[in-house]
Design a protein around this motif. Structure first.
Motif: not given
Length: 94
Positions: A24, A26, A28-29
């Motif tokens: 899960r 991200d 992009d984080d």
């Protein structure tokens, strides 16, 4: 015996939580990705260490009593170590 069983259950829960985080996260984080990949690397290191200890201690004891009896599992460990290396490469690519 209960303490060992509890430690194993706790370890399995930690591993499952790590895998769920990988699923899960991200990408992009950067902070979340770094934390998750650090946990993943710890899990992969544990898996690699487990296979090495099993090869060194358990399989050698089996082989001493019944030559050839651990060959199949030993070859599975080779596959597992290859899979671990593949996962590490994919993680680096992120």
């Amino acid at each position: 015996m209960l303490a060992r069983s509890t430690r194993r259950a706790s370890a399995r829960q930690k591993y499952c939580c790590t895998l769920a985080r990988v699923g899960r996260v991200d990408p992009d984080d950067p902070l979340a990705l770094d934390a998750t990949l650090t946990r993943l690397q710890s899990l992969l290191d544990t898996c690699r260490s487990h296979a090495a200890k099993e090869n060194q201690f358990v399989h050698s004891a089996i082989e001493a009593r019944r030559p050839g009896a651990s060959e199949r599992v030993g070859s599975e460990h080779v596959e597992h170590l290859d899979a671990i290396a593949g996962l590490e490469a994919e993680a680096v690519a992120l």
